[in-house]
Each structure stands twice: as C-alpha cells, then as structure tokens.
Design a protein around this motif. Structure first.
Motif, PDB file in Angstrom:
ATOM      1  N   PRO A 348     -23.461  26.230  -9.387  1.00  9.18           N
ATOM      2  CA  PRO A 348     -22.520  25.003  -9.200  1.00  9.18           C
ATOM      3  C   PRO A 348     -21.179  25.324  -8.801  1.00  9.18           C
ATOM      4  CG  PRO A 348     -22.838  25.204 -11.816  1.00  9.18           C
ATOM      5  CD  PRO A 348     -23.673  26.461 -10.993  1.00  9.18           C
ATOM      6  N   VAL A 349     -20.612  24.794  -7.740  1.00 12.09           N
ATOM      7  CA  VAL A 349     -19.263  25.140  -7.217  1.00 12.09           C
ATOM      8  C   VAL A 349     -18.634  23.563  -7.476  1.00 12.09           C
ATOM      9  CG1 VAL A 349     -17.822  25.416  -5.566  1.00 12.09           C
ATOM     10  CG2 VAL A 349     -19.807  26.655  -5.676  1.00 12.09           C
ATOM     11  N   LEU A 350     -17.901  23.437  -8.631  1.00  7.92           N
ATOM     12  CA  LEU A 350     -17.369  22.160  -8.984  1.00  7.92           C
ATOM     13  C   LEU A 350     -15.923  21.726  -8.238  1.00  7.92           C
ATOM     14  CD1 LEU A 350     -18.248  22.710 -12.667  1.00  7.92           C
ATOM     15  CD2 LEU A 350     -19.575  21.292 -11.364  1.00  7.92           C
ATOM     16  N   MET A 351     -15.787  20.410  -7.944  1.00  8.77           N
ATOM     17  CA  MET A 351     -14.447  20.081  -7.503  1.00  8.77           C
ATOM     18  C   MET A 351     -13.822  18.965  -8.313  1.00  8.77           C
ATOM     19  SD  MET A 351     -14.069  18.356  -3.743  1.00  8.77           S
ATOM     20  CE  MET A 351     -15.360  16.833  -4.124  1.00  8.77           C
ATOM     21  N   TYR A 352     -12.522  19.285  -8.860  1.00  9.01           N
ATOM     22  CA  TYR A 352     -12.064  18.236  -9.415  1.00  9.01           C
ATOM     23  C   TYR A 352     -10.676  18.112  -8.784  1.00  9.01           C
ATOM     24  CZ  TYR A 352     -14.589  19.928 -14.021  1.00  9.01           C
ATOM     25  OH  TYR A 352     -15.486  19.746 -14.500  1.00  9.01           O
ATOM     26  N   HIS A 353      -9.768  17.040  -9.157  1.00  7.09           N
ATOM     27  CA  HIS A 353      -8.599  16.674  -8.467  1.00  7.09           C
ATOM     28  C   HIS A 353      -7.389  16.600  -9.435  1.00  7.09           C
ATOM     29  CE1 HIS A 353     -11.349  16.025  -5.283  1.00  7.09           C
ATOM     30  NE2 HIS A 353     -10.190  16.056  -4.223  1.00  7.09           N
ATOM     31  N   ARG A 354      -7.292  15.307  -9.928  1.00  8.07           N
ATOM     32  CA  ARG A 354      -6.217  15.124 -10.752  1.00  8.07           C
ATOM     33  C   ARG A 354      -6.674  15.036 -12.220  1.00  8.07           C
ATOM     34  NH1 ARG A 354      -3.404  11.014 -11.553  1.00  8.07           N
ATOM     35  NH2 ARG A 354      -4.511   9.512 -10.615  1.00  8.07           N
ATOM     36  N   PHE A 355      -5.769  15.338 -13.297  1.00  3.13           N
ATOM     37  CA  PHE A 355      -6.222  15.080 -14.641  1.00  3.13           C
ATOM     38  C   PHE A 355      -5.303  14.081 -15.230  1.00  3.13           C
ATOM     39  CE2 PHE A 355      -7.771  19.264 -13.223  1.00  3.13           C
ATOM     40  CZ  PHE A 355      -8.891  19.320 -13.781  1.00  3.13           C
ATOM     41  N   VAL A 414     -10.211  23.085  -8.092  1.00  6.57           N
ATOM     42  CA  VAL A 414      -9.398  22.103  -8.079  1.00  6.57           C
ATOM     43  C   VAL A 414      -8.509  21.802  -6.974  1.00  6.57           C
ATOM     44  CG1 VAL A 414      -7.488  20.754  -9.534  1.00  6.57           C
ATOM     45  CG2 VAL A 414      -9.193  22.413 -10.711  1.00  6.57           C
ATOM     46  N   ASP A 415      -8.437  20.525  -6.207  1.00  2.79           N
ATOM     47  CA  ASP A 415      -7.788  20.210  -5.213  1.00  2.79           C
ATOM     48  C   ASP A 415      -6.598  19.670  -5.279  1.00  2.79           C
ATOM     49  OD1 ASP A 415     -10.164  21.223  -3.915  1.00  2.79           O
ATOM     50  OD2 ASP A 415     -10.650  19.310  -2.846  1.00  2.79           O
ATOM     51  N   ASP A 416      -5.483  20.200  -4.279  1.00  3.58           N
ATOM     52  CA  ASP A 416      -4.382  19.277  -3.893  1.00  3.58           C
ATOM     53  C   ASP A 416      -2.994  20.157  -4.736  1.00  3.58           C
ATOM     54  OD1 ASP A 416      -5.838  17.708  -2.361  1.00  3.58           O
ATOM     55  OD2 ASP A 416      -5.869  15.896  -4.069  1.00  3.58           O
ATOM     56  N   VAL A 436     -10.068  29.097 -12.515  1.00  4.47           N
ATOM     57  CA  VAL A 436      -9.902  28.088 -11.611  1.00  4.47           C
ATOM     58  C   VAL A 436      -9.534  28.605 -10.305  1.00  4.47           C
ATOM     59  CG1 VAL A 436      -8.847  26.035 -11.094  1.00  4.47           C
ATOM     60  CG2 VAL A 436     -10.264  25.902 -13.255  1.00  4.47           C
ATOM     61  N   VAL A 437      -9.954  27.969  -9.293  1.00  5.09           N
ATOM     62  CA  VAL A 437      -9.451  28.365  -8.015  1.00  5.09           C
ATOM     63  C   VAL A 437      -8.633  26.825  -7.503  1.00  5.09           C
ATOM     64  CG1 VAL A 437      -9.829  28.636  -5.359  1.00  5.09           C
ATOM     65  CG2 VAL A 437     -11.595  29.676  -7.293  1.00  5.09           C
ATOM     66  N   LEU A 438      -7.414  27.251  -7.219  1.00  3.81           N
ATOM     67  CA  LEU A 438      -6.540  25.697  -7.090  1.00  3.81           C
ATOM     68  C   LEU A 438      -5.996  25.801  -5.710  1.00  3.81           C
ATOM     69  CD1 LEU A 438      -5.119  23.417  -8.211  1.00  3.81           C
ATOM     70  CD2 LEU A 438      -3.127  24.870  -8.832  1.00  3.81           C
ATOM     71  N   TYR A 439      -6.434  24.698  -4.851  1.00  3.17           N
ATOM     72  CA  TYR A 439      -6.162  24.421  -3.589  1.00  3.17           C
ATOM     73  C   TYR A 439      -4.756  23.630  -3.543  1.00  3.17           C
ATOM     74  CZ  TYR A 439     -10.615  26.764  -2.691  1.00  3.17           C
ATOM     75  OH  TYR A 439     -11.667  27.588  -2.588  1.00  3.17           O
ATOM     76  N   VAL A 440      -3.907  24.239  -2.846  1.00  5.19           N
ATOM     77  CA  VAL A 440      -2.654  23.839  -2.932  1.00  5.19           C
ATOM     78  C   VAL A 440      -2.201  23.153  -1.449  1.00  5.19           C
ATOM     79  CG1 VAL A 440      -0.072  23.976  -3.578  1.00  5.19           C
ATOM     80  CG2 VAL A 440      -1.962  25.046  -4.837  1.00  5.19           C
ATOM     81  N   VAL A 441      -1.367  22.108  -1.454  1.00 10.30           N
ATOM     82  CA  VAL A 441      -0.802  21.200  -0.276  1.00 10.30           C
ATOM     83  C   VAL A 441       0.515  21.877  -0.369  1.00 10.30           C
ATOM     84  CG1 VAL A 441      -0.075  19.293   1.012  1.00 10.30           C
ATOM     85  CG2 VAL A 441      -2.538  19.618   0.010  1.00 10.30           C
ATOM     86  N   THR A 442       1.039  22.258   0.754  1.00 12.93           N
ATOM     87  CA  THR A 442       2.506  22.978   0.501  1.00 12.93           C
ATOM     88  C   THR A 442       3.625  22.349   1.275  1.00 12.93           C
ATOM     89  OG1 THR A 442       1.973  24.609   2.159  1.00 12.93           O
ATOM     90  CG2 THR A 442       1.701  25.294  -0.127  1.00 12.93           C
ATOM     91  N   GLY A 443       3.387  21.451   2.308  1.00 14.16           N
ATOM     92  CA  GLY A 443       4.314  20.761   3.038  1.00 14.16           C
ATOM     93  C   GLY A 443       4.985  19.498   2.611  1.00 14.16           C
ATOM     94  N   VAL A 444       4.355  19.028   1.571  1.00  5.62           N
ATOM     95  CA  VAL A 444       4.934  17.836   0.787  1.00  5.62           C
ATOM     96  C   VAL A 444       4.970  18.007  -0.728  1.00  5.62           C
ATOM     97  CG1 VAL A 444       4.080  16.238   2.693  1.00  5.62           C
ATOM     98  CG2 VAL A 444       2.837  16.841   0.671  1.00  5.62           C
ATOM     99  N   ASP A 445       5.769  17.095  -1.314  1.00  3.87           N
ATOM    100  CA  ASP A 445       6.042  17.642  -2.771  1.00  3.87           C
ATOM    101  C   ASP A 445       5.284  16.266  -3.636  1.00  3.87           C
ATOM    102  OD1 ASP A 445       7.758  15.611  -2.218  1.00  3.87           O
ATOM    103  OD2 ASP A 445       9.617  16.753  -2.879  1.00  3.87           O
TER     104      ASP A 445
END
Length: 588
Positions: A348-355, A414-416, A436-445
């Motif tokens: 399984p490749v699991l996808m989370y977002h916010r906690f 985990v996204d965002d 965890v592998v954490l995918y980060v958006v960098t152009g906004v805060d």
C-alpha cells in the motif's frame, strides 16, 4: 525475493550458464536464489538440490512435483524460474498446487505435438531468448502473445573484453559446444568436411565426453573438455565457431566469429547480418526450413581468418543487447509483474493530507484526519509488522525491494506540507519509528488553492516554513518530495507554465535540503503526458498520482497509484486498505 531456478540436464549447457550467471547477479542484488537440477557444473551462490528431471516416468513425475512442493514451502519460494521443458512441466504443476508464480526461459525451439499445444506448462510468463522462438511459440504452439516476453541471454560483459589478435604461427580455430545431439552432428561434419588440419590448429571446447565417431580426429584435434577460463580460450583463437552464448562471448572479445548453430549457418558475424544472428540466437533457432550447406563453410573459414578482429559495431551491438545488468533488471521487472498480478497484491502507498487535534480545524473541502486516529493507524501498522519505505530506499535497491521475503512494507505519503505535519505528525513518527514522504508546495505559505475555491472556499491553514522543512529533514523521519509552486491543475496549464511550477518547486526544495529530491506528487492527482515527461526530464525518479496508473508500482514509476486516507477512515476501513489487495478489489 526467494527464487528457485529449475533446470534439467545431464551435462553443462547454455541454459545452465544462463541460469547461474543470472542467478549469481540476483544474489549480489540481495535475492535468495536456490537451484534444482539433474547435475551442476557451473559455480553458483546459494543452495542447490539434485532432482532427476530427465527420468520422466509417471512415478518420477509425481516425485518431481512432490519434491518441488517441499522446496517451495521449505524455502518460502516466491517465484519459480524454469529453464527446460522437463523441469517446466513439473514446476508448472507444483506452482499450480502451491499458488506460486512461475516464469520459464525458453532457450530452444519447442517440439510440436497436440498435448504441447493444449498444455503449454510454462507458468505465468514465458521468456524466449530470441525472436525466432517467440514466433514459433505463437505460430506452432498457439501460445498467447500476451504471455510472452523476449528476454535475451545475460552476459557479464566485464568478463569478455576486446583483446589483441593472437600471434599464432598456425591459425587457431576453436569450436565450442556440445558433442551430443544436433550440435555434435554439426561439429562432426565441420571436422570431417570443412577444416584443413594441415593448415590450421583446431581446438574443441566441450563439456561432453566425445563418442567413438570422434576417435578418428583424436590425433588431429585438441579436445579440451570443459574450460573454466573461457575468455582466455577465446583470446587465443584466430576464429571461433559456435552459436548462442558462445558466439556472443566471442564477439565481445573481438574475435572473428562464425555463427553456426543447430538451425542455420549465419556465417561470419558482421554488421550486415548481426540482426539476423540475434533473431535466431546466432544460428541456434530458426523458423526457416533451410539445411546448412557445409560446402560453403571452407570458403567462409578462409574469409573469416583473413581479418584480425570482428567488426567493432557488431561487438557494441552485442554489448548493448546482452549486458548482464540490463538483462537482470529486465528479469526483475518480469518477476515483479508476475508476482504482483498472480498474487493480486501490492504494497500500500498511503496518501494523507492534514492532521487535526481539535474540531475547529476541520475543513470544508480539504481532506484531514484526527491525529488520534492517525496514531491508531500507526499502531495497527506496527502490530501487523509493517515497515515503511521511502523512495530513496527504492532508488538505492530497486523497486523489487518492496517484495523482500519475510518483510511487510508500505509507503506513507502526505501531501501539501501543512504546519500540522511538523507539530502533530512528526512526534508520532518518532514515537512509533515510521518514515513518511512529505510533498511540499513552496510558492505560497498557506492553502491558497483551497481558500480561493470559487464555490466552496476552505479555511486558511498555514504551510511549513523553510526552517521547519530543514528541521524535519534532519530528523531522519521525513523524505521530501516536490508538489509544485502553487498546487494547480497541471493539465490546464501550458507546457511552459507546467515547467515553471515543477522545476522551480524542485529547485527551491533542493536548495533548502542540499540534496536531490527524488519524487513528485501531481496536485489533485491531475496530470497529462507533458506533466509525466517533465517530471522525468527534470530529474525526478518517481511520481505519484491518486487513482491513475498501473496496479503494480514498478510498471510506471511516474504514475504510482495511492490509497487515499480521509476523515472517515477508521481502524477497520484502514485495515482493509493495507491488506495489499485493496486496489485490485477496488477496481473490480
């Protein structure tokens, strides 16, 4: 993986050389390889077991199957790789009984009879070593094309290097191959009709004990028997005559090579006929009904001996197509596909977002999960003996690592890059020892893409800062991945806009981390062919989607499916998602 190589032979053959060469490389890559055969000559790593496949009476067949079942269960074999008709028949039955995935390498032309057409006995995938066998299996035995995949001989090209031409007073012709069966008949006729013993020195390299018909040549020819240092023997020859692996190894050494096999006389291998030679495994297999014309061979020998080396482009062609590392990587891909699709299971490749830890942080459109439930997920993973992988693990050891025997793996993504990943998630990762592998958006805060939603605007939630990214990376529990600058729908953007979103995000992350970022997540799981191509061209090794892509991870590393985890994913539903067969059931 735990792999069982099965052969049937009474003397050393090209199949044994193939199996042990490939098997030894698989062992070096961390796999556990076992062997079962009538006899063994070539040195190999791993345990080997004797089984007389060539005794084919009904009682022997039952014994073969029973013993194979014992070996499969005793050594927790995950895939069986057969290399002959006799072994593949018994392996096929044993694998059916045990539910073990199976592949068969087809080294030669197959006999055609009605039972063979109905009962192919090749397991889940047959791997012919050349195109001639591929087409024969389809045309003569009605084997479905989708169950076939050409996988050429694997040669450790580092052992076979271009050498200077020998300085023999009399030219040396070296014939290499069996002296039994059709190859023995061909060798006899070469000696009897084609070679001038007064003019040339003739060496015979073989693992076969020569029968009495060869007695007439004993005083004219050097019979060396089996030779371990084949490169040295090739280097001493002015001309090599052989087929299959022999011809390939000779060409790699730069020796003029006359490819004469059981089916065809290719002649001196040149750039003009190298493709035909490869298609027929250098004369060993052909769909052409054409007998060898031995009257042509003396002239071909004289022409071949007029040159000191084979053509360098032919050598390079062999090197490109038969290099052991490439062949074994291809075989690993086949193993993975056969195993995953036969077992209907994938890690399984699991996808989370916010906690969240309080109700006020619940969102309206963005997915979230209560941190207490997240900890329950981690506790269940631990109870079920799961370990987490990251993409750096897969890049270092290959994607087949995830199928390691006796281990249970998952990938948590985990996204965002929300701030709660730092404040709420990271402490639990440390507590339970998961990565965890954490995918980060960098152009906004903050989550601007959701806040500005035209119909259902989301609350504002902050993203992690540059310093927090560094701190989390230094913890050893977080691997970072790219997720664009502003989280757009990529397929709505021009190529230049997509390039900027993906490239600048990667550049900013790598500047912060001081190391390459290996994987990328498509925002919303949304992508087009430009997105995939850019991810690869910009240096990503992996890219993850959501509900698109093949069910087996390795089949498209730039379109890896993930299993979404949402606010309603309780422990029971989470347990269903991590069983390994979730995506297969979901698709049905």
């Amino acid at each position: 993986m735990n792999i069982l190589m099965a052969l049937s032979q009474l003397e050393v053959t090209g199949a044994e050389v193939y199996a042990t060469t490939v098997g030894n490389e698989l062992t070096k890559r961390g796999h556990h390889v076992f062997y079962v055969s009538d006899t063994f000559t070539k040195p190999h790593y791993g345990l080997s077991f004797s089984l007389l496949f060539n005794k084919r009476s009904i009682p022997h067949r039952f014994w073969h199957i029973a013993y194979l079942i014992f070996l499969i269960k005793r050594h927790k074999v995950q895939i069986v790789h057969a290399h002959s008709r006799a072994s593949s028949w018994s392996c096929h039955i044993a694998c059916k009984i045990t539910g073990t995935p199976m592949v068969t390498t087809i080294h030669g032309r197959q006999p055609v009879h009605s039972s063979r057409k109905k009962f192919h006995a090749m397991g889940n995938k047959a791997m012919p070593v050349c195109e001639a066998i591929y087409h024969q299996l389809i045309d003569d035995l009605n084997v479905p094309a989708e169950t076939l995949e050409i996988s050429r001989n694997g040669i450790d090209t580092s052992n076979y290097q271009w050498v200077n031409a020998p300085r023999n007073i009399r030219k040396v012709i070296t014939i290499i191959g069996r002296l039994s069966g059709p190859k023995g008949d061909i060798c006899y006729r070469l000696l009897d009709e084609c070679i001038d013993f007064e003019k040339y020195v003739v060496n015979i390299i073989t693992g076969t004990i020569a029968d009495t018909r060869f007695d007439k040549f004993k005083n004219k020819v050097n019979f060396f028997g089996y030779v371990e240092d084949m490169p040295a023997m090739l280097a001493s020859a002015d001309l090599v005559i052989g087929a299959g692996r022999v011809a390939m190894e000779s060409i790699l050494c730069g020796r003029p090579t006359l490819a004469i096999g059981e089916a065809l006389n290719i002649g001196l291998v040149t750039p003009a006929n190298i493709t035909h030679a490869m298609t027929t495994n250098f004369g060993d297999i052909s769909n052409e009904d054409r007998a060898i014309n031995f009257s042509e061979i003396p002239a071909q020998i004289n022409m071949a001996l007029s040159t000191a080396h084979c053509n360098e482009s032919a050598t390079e062609k062999v090197r490109q197509n038969y290099d052991l590392q490439n062949i074994v990587s291809h075989i690993e891909d086949i193993y993975q596909s056969v195993y995953i699709h036969t077992k209907q299971r994938e890690i399984p490749v699991l996808m989370y977002h916010r906690f969240i830890d309080k109700d006020i942080d619940k969102g309206t459109i963005g997915p979230y999960l209560d941190i207490k439930m997240f900890e329950k997920h981690l506790k269940l993973l631990k109870r079920l003996n799961f370990e987490t992988l990251t993409f750096s693990d897969l890049k270092g050891k290959g994607m087949i690592l995830r199928l390691e025997a006796g281990r249970r793996y998952c990938i948590i993504t985990v996204d965002d890059g929300f701030k709660d990943s730092h404040t709420l998630m990271l402490p639990l990762l440390k507590k339970h020892n998961f990565k965890v592998v954490l995918y980060v958006v960098t152009g906004v805060d903050f989550n601007k893409w959701d806040v500005n939603h035209p119909n259902t605007p989301e609350k504002r939630f902050e993203l992690i800062t540059a310093q927090e990214i560094k701190d989390m990376a230094n913890s050893g529990y977080i691997e970072f991945g790219g997720h664009t600058l502003t989280h757009p729908y990529l397929d709505t953007l021009s190529l230049d806009e997509q390039h900027r979103e993906i490239a600048e995000n990667k550049k900013e992350l790598e500047a912060l981390l001081g190391q390459p970022v290996l994987s990328f997540a498509y925002p919303y799981g949304n992508w087009n062919e430009d997105s995939k191509r850019l991810a690869k061209e910009l240096g990503y090794d992996f890219a993850v989607a959501t509900n698109s892509g093949p069910l087996a991870l390795h089949e498209d590393p730039y379109l890896i499916r993930r299993i979404g985890v949402f606010s309603g994913t309780d422990v029971l539903s989470f347990a269903r998602k991590i069983t390994g067969g979730y995506l297969f059931r979901k698709r049905k």
